[in-house]
Design a protein around this motif. Sequence first.
Motif, PDB file in Angstrom:
ATOM      1  N   GLY A  84      -3.541  -2.892  -3.766  1.00  0.00           N
ATOM      2  CA  GLY A  84      -3.240  -2.172  -2.483  1.00  0.00           C
ATOM      3  C   GLY A  84      -3.025  -0.712  -2.609  1.00  0.00           C
ATOM      4  O   GLY A  84      -3.084  -0.053  -1.696  1.00  0.00           O
ATOM      5  N   SER A  85      -2.936  -0.356  -3.722  1.00  0.00           N
ATOM      6  CA  SER A  85      -2.350   1.150  -3.888  1.00  0.00           C
ATOM      7  C   SER A  85      -3.194   1.802  -4.938  1.00  0.00           C
ATOM      8  O   SER A  85      -2.733   2.638  -5.672  1.00  0.00           O
ATOM      9  CB  SER A  85      -0.932   1.253  -4.452  1.00  0.00           C
ATOM     10  N   PRO A  86      -4.564   1.616  -5.211  1.00  0.00           N
ATOM     11  CA  PRO A  86      -5.313   2.281  -6.093  1.00  0.00           C
ATOM     12  C   PRO A  86      -5.408   3.823  -5.926  1.00  0.00           C
ATOM     13  O   PRO A  86      -5.366   4.597  -7.136  1.00  0.00           O
ATOM     14  CB  PRO A  86      -6.838   1.636  -6.017  1.00  0.00           C
ATOM     15  N   ILE A 145       0.688  -1.342   0.035  1.00  0.00           N
ATOM     16  CA  ILE A 145       0.019   0.048   0.026  1.00  0.00           C
ATOM     17  C   ILE A 145       0.752   1.263  -0.071  1.00  0.00           C
ATOM     18  O   ILE A 145       1.767   1.431   0.788  1.00  0.00           O
ATOM     19  CB  ILE A 145      -0.940   0.156   1.297  1.00  0.00           C
ATOM     20  N   TRP A 146       0.464   2.165  -0.971  1.00  0.00           N
ATOM     21  CA  TRP A 146       0.815   3.634  -0.833  1.00  0.00           C
ATOM     22  C   TRP A 146      -0.339   4.411  -0.957  1.00  0.00           C
ATOM     23  O   TRP A 146      -0.930   4.522  -1.748  1.00  0.00           O
ATOM     24  CB  TRP A 146       2.078   3.714  -2.071  1.00  0.00           C
ATOM     25  N   HIS A 147      -0.511   4.939   0.290  1.00  0.00           N
ATOM     26  CA  HIS A 147      -1.420   6.000   0.400  1.00  0.00           C
ATOM     27  C   HIS A 147      -1.143   7.418   0.628  1.00  0.00           C
ATOM     28  O   HIS A 147      -0.345   7.742   1.720  1.00  0.00           O
ATOM     29  CB  HIS A 147      -2.641   5.376   1.748  1.00  0.00           C
ATOM     30  N   GLU A 159      -1.188  -6.148 -11.893  1.00  0.00           N
ATOM     31  CA  GLU A 159      -2.263  -5.355 -12.077  1.00  0.00           C
ATOM     32  C   GLU A 159      -3.694  -6.168 -12.055  1.00  0.00           C
ATOM     33  O   GLU A 159      -3.603  -7.143 -12.499  1.00  0.00           O
ATOM     34  CB  GLU A 159      -2.007  -4.945 -13.533  1.00  0.00           C
ATOM     35  N   VAL A 160      -4.451  -5.261 -11.433  1.00  0.00           N
ATOM     36  CA  VAL A 160      -5.856  -5.696 -11.226  1.00  0.00           C
ATOM     37  C   VAL A 160      -6.555  -5.480 -12.602  1.00  0.00           C
ATOM     38  O   VAL A 160      -6.542  -4.221 -13.055  1.00  0.00           O
ATOM     39  CB  VAL A 160      -6.460  -5.105 -10.465  1.00  0.00           C
ATOM     40  N   SER A 161      -7.108  -6.080 -13.374  1.00  0.00           N
ATOM     41  CA  SER A 161      -7.777  -6.036 -14.676  1.00  0.00           C
ATOM     42  C   SER A 161      -8.982  -6.852 -14.851  1.00  0.00           C
ATOM     43  O   SER A 161      -8.732  -8.050 -14.574  1.00  0.00           O
ATOM     44  CB  SER A 161      -6.556  -5.935 -15.894  1.00  0.00           C
ATOM     45  N   SER A 186      -3.723   9.238  -8.109  1.00  0.00           N
ATOM     46  CA  SER A 186      -3.144  10.623  -7.693  1.00  0.00           C
ATOM     47  C   SER A 186      -2.167  11.153  -8.615  1.00  0.00           C
ATOM     48  O   SER A 186      -1.563  10.555  -9.628  1.00  0.00           O
ATOM     49  CB  SER A 186      -2.598  10.539  -6.206  1.00  0.00           C
ATOM     50  N   HIS A 187      -2.048  12.615  -8.254  1.00  0.00           N
ATOM     51  CA  HIS A 187      -1.288  13.284  -9.037  1.00  0.00           C
ATOM     52  C   HIS A 187       0.396  12.772  -8.828  1.00  0.00           C
ATOM     53  O   HIS A 187       1.160  13.217  -9.707  1.00  0.00           O
ATOM     54  CB  HIS A 187      -1.268  14.846  -8.774  1.00  0.00           C
ATOM     55  N   TRP A 188       0.627  12.210  -7.784  1.00  0.00           N
ATOM     56  CA  TRP A 188       1.995  11.783  -7.550  1.00  0.00           C
ATOM     57  C   TRP A 188       2.740  10.774  -8.558  1.00  0.00           C
ATOM     58  O   TRP A 188       3.745  10.771  -8.718  1.00  0.00           O
ATOM     59  CB  TRP A 188       1.728  10.947  -6.079  1.00  0.00           C
ATOM     60  N   LEU A 189       1.687   9.964  -9.227  1.00  0.00           N
ATOM     61  CA  LEU A 189       2.463   9.230 -10.165  1.00  0.00           C
ATOM     62  C   LEU A 189       2.801   9.810 -11.300  1.00  0.00           C
ATOM     63  O   LEU A 189       4.042   9.487 -11.556  1.00  0.00           O
ATOM     64  CB  LEU A 189       1.044   8.104 -10.725  1.00  0.00           C
TER      65      LEU A 189
END
Length: 484
Positions: free
Chosen positions: A183-185, A151-153, A208-210, A190-193
């Motif tokens: 875990g990190s949706p 997770i990155w939140h 990747e969830v798809s 976000s703008h951080w990406l």
Amino acid sequence: MDKVYHFLTLASIALYWFLVAGVSLRVVLKRRAVSVSLSWLMVIYILPIVGVLCYFLFGELNLGRKRAERAKEMFKPFGSWFRSLNDCQAHRPDGMGAHIYKIDELCNHRMGIPALSGNTLSLQNSPNEILHSIIDDIKQAQHSIRMVFYIWHPGGLADSVASALIQAAKRGVDVKLLLDSAGSPRFFRSHWLTMMEDAGIHVVQALEVSPWRIFLRRLDLRQHRKIIVIDDAVAYTGSMNMVDPAYFKQNSGVGQWIDIMVRVTGPAVNVLSAIHCWDWEVETGERNLPHVPECGIDSSSPHHPIQVVPSGPGMPEHLISQVLTLAINQANESVCITTPYFVPSADLLAMLKMTAQRGIKVDLVIPHKNDSVMVKWASRAFYGELLEAGVVIHEFSGGLLHTKSVVIDRQFCLVGTVNLDMRSLWLNFEVTLAVDDEEFTQQLYWQQQSYIEQSTQVDYEVWEQRSLGHRFLERLFYLFNPLL
């Protein structure tokens, strides 16, 4: 028209029967724990169609064709890199304690990874301390930063870490960031990406969830490791995701998440770096193994051997589970365990009961409130027989206790990302450290005792008087433990 409907009805019943029979036969023929097979059969028959669909999605370990092929090809070169560590000065079996010596043998024989001495460890138990320490080390980075998190939140000090990474990339540091897709949706939305990618940071979604891939790979297989490696000189691992607890899941009703991280220097850092390289190559196909460490150590200093233990698809099966079994079975006085999610396999349950029954003091510390309702009730399905066997259960009330730790005899410990549930021990990409360092272990033991002081001990007689409604929920969710 009636005949057509009659035919379609019979055809549907026949198709469903063959489908259920086929899946049931597959469940029975797969070599796995009997309790898991029985649970799947219950799910399939209690939830018609839905149970079969769940088995297709979650029932078997399927990494996906490309990743599975890469993992198979990688095993030999990575194994050679790991085995080369046996020749360095830091691998000193003659100086190892009894606990870690057997774990070194196991990990060496199964994956080529030896326990290495000459490390320093720092236990960090405050979110501010952890995140500020990470930021300070990132600011000192000169060559490379490798990170993998479940997770990155975004929010709070996690944003400060992101800013530090961007500044590091702009001054020429090679930054590779691997984050689990499920875990990190919020991070990926976000703008951080965009800011990180614009700065030259390599950001990759793990698993990747798809909707197009749900039948090509097991959907709940997750990248659950938490590793930071800076310049192959400093590393972090432990239970904390890249989140600021003051900004994370504030509406879940469980309080702030309580975590620890371990800051490591010494030869074990390079092993953690290699684990990140393994994960990176599984996802991208790019190989970037670290240099073999020089492993020079001062013979007059404490050795502090650390065994890095990874597990996950493509690696030897159940390695962390075997290490846990070895460690607990060597206990002579006490075992203290903290875990947020407790849904043990039949083997782990039997081992904990036997350990208590042979006179060892066994303390289990788990959160009173859990962010997973299913796990909360499934965990309680095991209370009765554990209490009867003499295991002492403490329910932590100071937040969601997320620390994953095991202390044996106050002399040896395990600390990392692994929960005591079948998902962590049998399925996900995980990592733990087996630490033969009495001073560090004592610090971790004191940390566990501080959790116990904020907990309520479960009384067996009171527990036996719980309502029929609670008993029903425990048994109901226990049936779904293969999905937990």
